[in-house]
Design an enzyme around this catalytic site. Structure first.
Site, PDB file in Angstrom:
ATOM      1  N   SER A   1      47.470  45.446  33.709  1.00  0.00           N
ATOM      2  CA  SER A   1      47.663  45.177  32.274  1.00  0.00           C
ATOM      3  C   SER A   1      46.532  45.736  31.386  1.00  0.00           C
ATOM      4  CB  SER A   1      47.863  43.678  32.033  1.00  0.00           C
ATOM      5  OG  SER A   1      46.840  42.919  32.647  1.00  0.00           O
TER       6      SER A   1
ATOM      7  N   GLY B   1      38.880  32.525  31.991  1.00  0.00           N
ATOM      8  CA  GLY B   1      39.807  33.024  30.981  1.00  0.00           C
ATOM      9  C   GLY B   1      40.236  31.958  29.980  1.00  0.00           C
TER      10      GLY B   1
ATOM     11  N   HIS C   1      54.766  43.950  32.686  1.00  0.00           N
ATOM     12  CA  HIS C   1      54.203  45.122  32.011  1.00  0.00           C
ATOM     13  C   HIS C   1      55.207  45.777  31.053  1.00  0.00           C
ATOM     14  CE1 HIS C   1      51.136  45.137  35.501  1.00  0.00           C
ATOM     15  NE2 HIS C   1      50.720  44.397  34.498  1.00  0.00           N
TER      16      HIS C   1
ATOM     17  N   HIS D   1      43.262  37.029  32.136  1.00  0.00           N
ATOM     18  CA  HIS D   1      43.166  37.193  33.602  1.00  0.00           C
ATOM     19  C   HIS D   1      43.402  38.676  33.894  1.00  0.00           C
ATOM     20  CE1 HIS D   1      44.047  32.923  33.079  1.00  0.00           C
ATOM     21  NE2 HIS D   1      43.639  32.703  34.316  1.00  0.00           N
TER      22      HIS D   1
ATOM     23  N   GLU E   1      37.711  38.300  33.101  1.00  0.00           N
ATOM     24  CA  GLU E   1      37.990  38.160  34.540  1.00  0.00           C
ATOM     25  C   GLU E   1      36.881  37.308  35.151  1.00  0.00           C
ATOM     26  OE1 GLU E   1      40.464  38.991  36.859  1.00  0.00           O
ATOM     27  OE2 GLU E   1      39.091  38.099  38.293  1.00  0.00           O
TER      28      GLU E   1
ATOM     29  N   ASP F   1      47.935  35.654  32.403  1.00  0.00           N
ATOM     30  CA  ASP F   1      48.575  36.051  33.663  1.00  0.00           C
ATOM     31  C   ASP F   1      47.792  35.463  34.839  1.00  0.00           C
ATOM     32  OD1 ASP F   1      50.041  37.374  35.600  1.00  0.00           O
ATOM     33  OD2 ASP F   1      48.916  39.245  35.391  1.00  0.00           O
TER      34      ASP F   1
HETATM   35  N1  SAM Z   1      46.814  40.747  34.511  1.00  0.00           N
HETATM   36  C1  SAM Z   1      46.591  41.593  35.656  1.00  0.00           C
HETATM   37  C2  SAM Z   1      47.597  42.716  35.610  1.00  0.00           C
HETATM   38  O1  SAM Z   1      48.729  42.499  35.155  1.00  0.00           O
HETATM   39  O2  SAM Z   1      47.250  43.827  36.033  1.00  0.00           O
HETATM   40  C3  SAM Z   1      46.688  40.847  36.969  1.00  0.00           C
HETATM   41  C4  SAM Z   1      45.928  39.572  37.005  1.00  0.00           C
HETATM   42  S1  SAM Z   1      46.045  38.677  38.507  1.00  0.00           S
HETATM   43  C5  SAM Z   1      47.651  38.064  38.517  1.00  0.00           C
HETATM   44  C6  SAM Z   1      45.099  37.248  38.115  1.00  0.00           C
HETATM   45  C7  SAM Z   1      43.604  37.522  37.986  1.00  0.00           C
HETATM   46  O3  SAM Z   1      43.007  36.358  37.411  1.00  0.00           O
HETATM   47  C8  SAM Z   1      42.887  37.761  39.301  1.00  0.00           C
HETATM   48  O4  SAM Z   1      42.166  38.960  39.213  1.00  0.00           O
HETATM   49  C9  SAM Z   1      41.928  36.559  39.435  1.00  0.00           C
HETATM   50  O5  SAM Z   1      40.693  36.922  40.014  1.00  0.00           O
HETATM   51  C10 SAM Z   1      41.722  36.168  38.004  1.00  0.00           C
HETATM   52  N2  SAM Z   1      41.380  34.766  37.757  1.00  0.00           N
HETATM   53  C11 SAM Z   1      41.721  33.656  38.478  1.00  0.00           C
HETATM   54  N3  SAM Z   1      41.315  32.543  37.844  1.00  0.00           N
HETATM   55  C12 SAM Z   1      40.717  32.960  36.694  1.00  0.00           C
HETATM   56  C13 SAM Z   1      40.148  32.278  35.592  1.00  0.00           C
HETATM   57  N4  SAM Z   1      40.074  30.935  35.552  1.00  0.00           N
HETATM   58  N5  SAM Z   1      39.664  33.004  34.571  1.00  0.00           N
HETATM   59  C14 SAM Z   1      39.751  34.373  34.577  1.00  0.00           C
HETATM   60  N6  SAM Z   1      40.257  35.074  35.600  1.00  0.00           N
HETATM   61  C15 SAM Z   1      40.756  34.369  36.633  1.00  0.00           C
END
Ligand code: SAM
Length: 291
Positions: free
Chosen positions: A97, A140, A19, A42, A115, A160
């Site tokens: 994020s 994503g 961040h 993500h 998401e 991410d």
């Molecule tokens: N970027 C966020 C932050 O910094 O606050 C945190 C994201 S977290 C590490 C990863 C997220 O990606 C999770 O909420 C998960 O459900 C989602 N996710 C997993 N596989 C995904 C995909 N193929 N496409 C989109 N989202 C996905």
């Protein structure tokens, strides 16, 4: 099946590095008046409760953001990050994020939040929303390729992933290469974990499923491609040999803006001792592809 939930990890040392880098990159884009497009592939929930059962189960934020809150810093980047997160921390919250990007948005900028998780998208929709914000419930990687290039030429893509399956590291490489072919002026910022070699520390540990070394292979894969530039920024809160799991994390940044390397380095000089779990903590800023 997606089982990862960021509510267990919100505000940890990985989030701090990610961040702070995200804020610095957005800040760089804001140095010009022209609008930009921010894409979060993500997104997660947008805002997290630090008094939730999930956050209290792991208490990862105590070795992340809580190492910083209440501390004084001379560095403007760390100070900007701290003043933003402190305003959530006092309500036992942490901004993800999407919320951080939203807090920096100007009327001429646009946010695209993606998401896939069925529950997390509902949380994201109830936490976020507003003018110039588009929220997509889709994959994503597929979403990024479908939505690029956006109308605005300037922009940043935050990637991410939860890296739930080992093949996801290669999927990041393939997707970024395809996206860059369509939108080569964007900044691509990819977060990755640094995972300790548990088998080295404990020979009884079976490493057949281990993700150890996968981030390093991902960086090698990215380095093979002729990007204009590629910067690697890492924060290690302890030494790999001393840890059982994630001992640090990194950001791989394609099209890193001018002087971003200096500014992130200055921030890490102040940040690393504050985040250190022992005297083995370290940071690095390296060009994998220099212009
Ligand atoms: N970027 C966020 C932050 O910094 O606050 C945190 C994201 S977290 C590490 C990863 C997220 O990606 C999770 O909420 C998960 O459900 C989602 N996710 C997993 N596989 C995904 C995909 N193929 N496409 C989109 N989202 C996905």
């Amino acid at each position: 099946m997606l089982s990862y939930r960021h509510s267990f990890h919100a505000g940890n040392h990985g989030d701090v590095l990610k961040h702070i880098s995200q804020m610095l990159l957005i800040d760089k884009l804001k140095s010009k008046n022209k609008g930009f497009c921010y894409i979060d592939t993500h997104s997660g929930a947008g805002i997290y409760q630090l008094d939730s059962d999930e956050a209290l189960k792991t208490k990862e934020f105590q070795q992340g953001i809580d190492c910083l809150v209440g501390k004084s810093t001379q560095n403007q980047t760390v100070s900007d990050y701290l003043s933003l997160v402190s305003s959530y921390r006092k309500f036992m919250q942490y901004p993800g994020s999407p919320e951080i990007a939203k807090s920096m948005l100007r009327p001429q900028d646009k946010l695209v939040l993606i998401e896939l998780h069925n529950q997390e998208i509902q949380n994201l929709r109830s936490n976020m929303g507003g003018k110039n914000i588009a929220i997509h419930h889709r994959d994503g990687y597929e979403g990024l390729l479908a939505l690029t290039p956006p109308e605005m030429q300037r922009g940043i893509v935050l990637i991410d992933p939860s890296y739930e399956v080992a093949s996801e590291y290669q999927q990041v490489v393939d997707t970024v290469i395809s996206a860059y072919k369509k939108w080569n002026s964007a900044i691509y910022a990819i977060w990755y974990p640094l995972i300790a070699d548990r088998a080295a520390a404990d020979p009884s540990f079976s490493s057949s499923n281990s993700k150890q070394g996968k981030s390093e292979s991902m960086l090698e894969g990215l380095q093979q491609h002729p990007f204009k530039n590629l910067l690697k920024v890492e924060l290690r809160v302890t030494k790999g040999e001393q840890a059982a799991g994630m001992y640090g994390s990194g950001m791989a940044i394609i099209n890193a803006p001018w002087q971003f390397d200096h500014r992130v380095q200055e921030a890490l000089v102040e940040l690393t001792p504050l985040m250190a779990q022992n005297d083995s903590a370290s940071f690095s800023v390296d060009w994998l592809i220099a212009e």
